[in-house]
Design an enzyme around this catalytic site. Structure first.
Site, PDB file in Angstrom:
ATOM      1  N   CYS A 128     -18.559 -14.938 -17.786  1.00 14.43           N
ATOM      2  CA  CYS A 128     -17.750 -14.564 -19.085  1.00 14.43           C
ATOM      3  C   CYS A 128     -18.495 -13.479 -20.004  1.00 14.43           C
ATOM      4  O   CYS A 128     -19.535 -13.825 -20.760  1.00 14.43           O
ATOM      5  CB  CYS A 128     -17.765 -15.893 -20.090  1.00 14.43           C
ATOM      6  SG  CYS A 128     -17.463 -17.534 -19.187  1.00 14.43           S
ATOM      7  N   PRO A 132     -11.669 -10.613 -26.792  1.00 12.46           N
ATOM      8  CA  PRO A 132     -10.542 -10.120 -27.278  1.00 12.46           C
ATOM      9  C   PRO A 132     -10.833  -8.603 -27.818  1.00 12.46           C
ATOM     10  O   PRO A 132      -9.995  -7.570 -27.494  1.00 12.46           O
ATOM     11  CB  PRO A 132      -9.988 -10.986 -28.345  1.00 12.46           C
ATOM     12  CG  PRO A 132     -10.419 -12.181 -27.956  1.00 12.46           C
ATOM     13  CD  PRO A 132     -11.881 -11.954 -27.443  1.00 12.46           C
ATOM     14  N   GLY A 135     -13.684  -5.246 -24.411  1.00 14.69           N
ATOM     15  CA  GLY A 135     -13.402  -5.046 -23.224  1.00 14.69           C
ATOM     16  C   GLY A 135     -14.052  -3.986 -22.401  1.00 14.69           C
ATOM     17  O   GLY A 135     -15.229  -4.417 -22.031  1.00 14.69           O
ATOM     18  N   THR A 164     -12.644 -15.065 -15.159  1.00 13.52           N
ATOM     19  CA  THR A 164     -12.219 -15.712 -13.676  1.00 13.52           C
ATOM     20  C   THR A 164     -12.702 -17.081 -13.778  1.00 13.52           C
ATOM     21  O   THR A 164     -13.779 -17.064 -13.869  1.00 13.52           O
ATOM     22  CB  THR A 164     -12.586 -14.533 -12.721  1.00 13.52           C
ATOM     23  OG1 THR A 164     -11.735 -13.466 -12.929  1.00 13.52           O
ATOM     24  CG2 THR A 164     -12.180 -15.264 -11.541  1.00 13.52           C
ATOM     25  N   ARG A 289      11.693  -0.297  12.517  1.00 17.64           N
ATOM     26  CA  ARG A 289      12.804  -0.158  11.846  1.00 17.64           C
ATOM     27  C   ARG A 289      13.506   1.211  12.279  1.00 17.64           C
ATOM     28  O   ARG A 289      13.085   2.210  12.451  1.00 17.64           O
ATOM     29  CB  ARG A 289      12.624   0.059  10.308  1.00 17.64           C
ATOM     30  CG  ARG A 289      13.706   0.490   9.415  1.00 17.64           C
ATOM     31  CD  ARG A 289      14.579  -0.697   9.112  1.00 17.64           C
ATOM     32  NE  ARG A 289      15.698  -0.228   8.338  1.00 17.64           N
ATOM     33  CZ  ARG A 289      16.958  -0.928   8.321  1.00 17.64           C
ATOM     34  NH1 ARG A 289      17.357  -1.911   8.995  1.00 17.64           N
ATOM     35  NH2 ARG A 289      17.898  -0.735   7.472  1.00 17.64           N
ATOM     36  N   GLY A 362      14.396  -1.560   0.881  1.00 23.00           N
ATOM     37  CA  GLY A 362      14.677  -2.665   0.261  1.00 23.00           C
ATOM     38  C   GLY A 362      13.922  -3.815   0.380  1.00 23.00           C
ATOM     39  O   GLY A 362      13.597  -4.707  -0.571  1.00 23.00           O
ATOM     40  N   GLU A 385     -13.882  -5.176 -13.969  1.00 23.81           N
ATOM     41  CA  GLU A 385     -14.988  -4.704 -13.542  1.00 23.81           C
ATOM     42  C   GLU A 385     -15.020  -3.009 -14.118  1.00 23.81           C
ATOM     43  O   GLU A 385     -15.853  -2.530 -13.138  1.00 23.81           O
ATOM     44  CB  GLU A 385     -15.267  -5.107 -11.900  1.00 23.81           C
ATOM     45  CG  GLU A 385     -15.188  -6.306 -11.719  1.00 23.81           C
ATOM     46  CD  GLU A 385     -16.461  -6.803 -11.225  1.00 23.81           C
ATOM     47  OE1 GLU A 385     -17.591  -6.069 -11.276  1.00 23.81           O
ATOM     48  OE2 GLU A 385     -16.665  -7.943 -11.224  1.00 23.81           O
TER      49      GLU A 385
END
Ligand SMILES: Cc1cc2nc3c(=O)[nH]c(=O)nc-3n(C[C@H](O)[C@H](O)[C@H](O)COP(=O)(O)OP(=O)(O)OC[C@H]3O[C@@H](n4cnc5c(N)ncnc54)[C@H](O)[C@@H]3O)c2cc1C
Length: 405
Positions: A128, A132, A135, A164, A289, A362, A385
């Protein structure tokens, strides 16, 4: 003198093949389900632990592999399976690297195994740093750690974000400011042991990609940890702070940056895993395809896209392997080679996965095919990171010596 070689050797090839089997048989088939569920895939982490893929021993072996490319090979294969599940399996290593980079031998021996738990009782860990308002600008951290000498305890208060495994981790590593006047040089990392009062999970984020990986805020409200939870120990911290106050060289290395530097090639390798996966799907698709009476790959317009995708993936891997080899062999990153590798691999993953969606037409836009998920997953690799802009800043400063802002 150790020579840089691109041959990983037979041991490493065997590990690669073993991990590839796990990625193909266990991770990839489960990818869509856990992406939709947006939950930590505990059963898959457990399976990885039973096989020895989720364990401190495994990562230590890869890290110290003489080829220098053990970690990137492992990361690429797991993330080829799926990035969300890959990060759920490997997210703990960021916290482990923080302890390895900053901790004493005793701290490493005590905490690193607890981060993983056992195959019967698996655990995860969290690193951690981000907040806020801090960053990219790690020097702006507000989380404060104050030493209570009478009790030999540190008291930590603040709010972390984007962690995380934050809140679900057994062990949290928290970067906090001990002397706000020194900016990033006044920071230190602390272990918050399991069950410590005052640590709680804030909101869990609903994300664009890597949705099987848990990302949340972590609130620290009057958290008290014993003195021995300061990574590196108080004596070392006091000496470092004294050097920083005097403005002496050597006081400048901050705890969060040490963690990020060491882990950048590994993060780049994760991005390569995603890119390779999407490239393979697109190559297969282009060969089968048929439009205008022939496979679409027979159009230069499509074939050249695939040529560029493959070229960029291989170039990214070379940068990652070089940086990883340098780190393992204690070669200094004089041109920010670690940042170069993460920058190029992250951008490559975004580019390749977008191209893959285009080649699938698509179908590429639907969840029936995996490339849209891979594209969503890839987007984090230019953000966490250190964003791509921050990597460029680090590289530019390293090659120029100029105070570029
Ligand atoms: C899914 C996820 C998982 C994460 N996991 C962790 C974790 O485990 N632990 C942890 O501590 N953090 C984690 N992070 C946080 C991550 O490292 C930060 O999001 C990242 O460092 C960027 O910080 P920010 O989001 O505050 O963006 P900001 O720093 O606000 O940046 C916003 C934009 O401005 C740009 N910018 C900022 N400064 C400059 C500059 N000087 N020059 C040019 N451009 C600039 C950035 O490149 C970016 O494009 C995670 C984030 C996410 C999304």
């Amino acid at each position: 003198m150790t020579t840089f070689s691109l041959d990983p050797g037979p041991d490493q090839i065997a590990v690669r093949d073993w991990l590839h089997g796990f990625a193909a048989d266990v991770i990839r088939p489960a990818a869509a389900e856990w992406d939709e569920r947006e939950e930590t895939p505990w059963p898959i982490i457990q399976e990885a632990a039973k096989l020895g893929i989720y364990s401190l021993d495994f990562y230590a072996q890869q890290f110290f592999d003489p080829s220098g490319v053990g970690i990137p090979i492992a990361m690429e294969e797991l993330f080829w399976g799926d990035a969300g599940i890959g990060l759920a399996i490997t997210g703990t290593t960021l916290a482990a690297v923080a302890v390895l980079a900053n901790g004493t031998d005793e701290q490493i021996g005590t905490w690193a195994p607890q981060m993983f738990g056992t195959p019967e009782d698996v655990k995860v860990a969290a690193f951690c740093s981000s907040e806020p308002d801090a960053g990219s600008d790690v020097s702006a951290l507000r989380t404060r750690a104050v030493y209570d000498q009478a009790k030999d305890e540190w008291v930590i208060n603040g709010t972390k974000t984007w962690a995380t495994n934050g809140g679900i981790a057994h062990v949290h590593v928290v970067v906090a400011t001990v002397d706000p006047e020194l900016g990033s040089r006044g920071q230190a990392s602390f272990i918050v042991p399991p069950g410590t009062e005052g640590l709680s999970q804030g909101q869990k984020f609903k994300k664009h990609g890597i949705r099987a990986s848990h990302t949340a805020e972590v609130v620290l409200d009057g958290v008290r940890v014993p003195g021995h939870c300061l990574l590196g120990g108080k004596e070392k911290l006091d000496a470092r702070l004294a050097r920083a106050r005097e403005g002496t060289r050597g006081g400048g290395k901050n705890a969060a940056m040490a963690t990020f530097e060491a882990s950048r090639p590994a993060v780049g390798a994760q991005a390569i895993g995603i890119a390779r996966a999407a490239y393979e799907v697109a190559l297969d698709y282009a060969k089968t395809r048929v439009q205008f009476g022939r496979p679409i790959i027979e159009n230069q317009g499509v074939a050249f896209q695939l040529a560029d995708m493959k070229t960029r993936i291989d170039a990214a891997r070379l940068l990652v392997w070089r940086a990883s080899w340098m780190a393992v062999n204690n070669q200094p990153f004089t041109s920010a080679e670690g940042s170069m590798s993460k920058l190029y691999a992250g951008e490559t993953a975004k580019f390749v996965t977008a191209q893959a969606m285009q080649i699938l037409g698509g179908n590429g836009y639907t969840r029936e095919y995996p490339v849209e998920r891979m594209h969503r997953d890839s987007a984090i690799y230019t953000v966490f990171e250190g964003t791509s802009e921050i990597q460029r800043l680090v590289i530019a400063r390293a090659i120029s010596g100029a105070p570029i802002r």
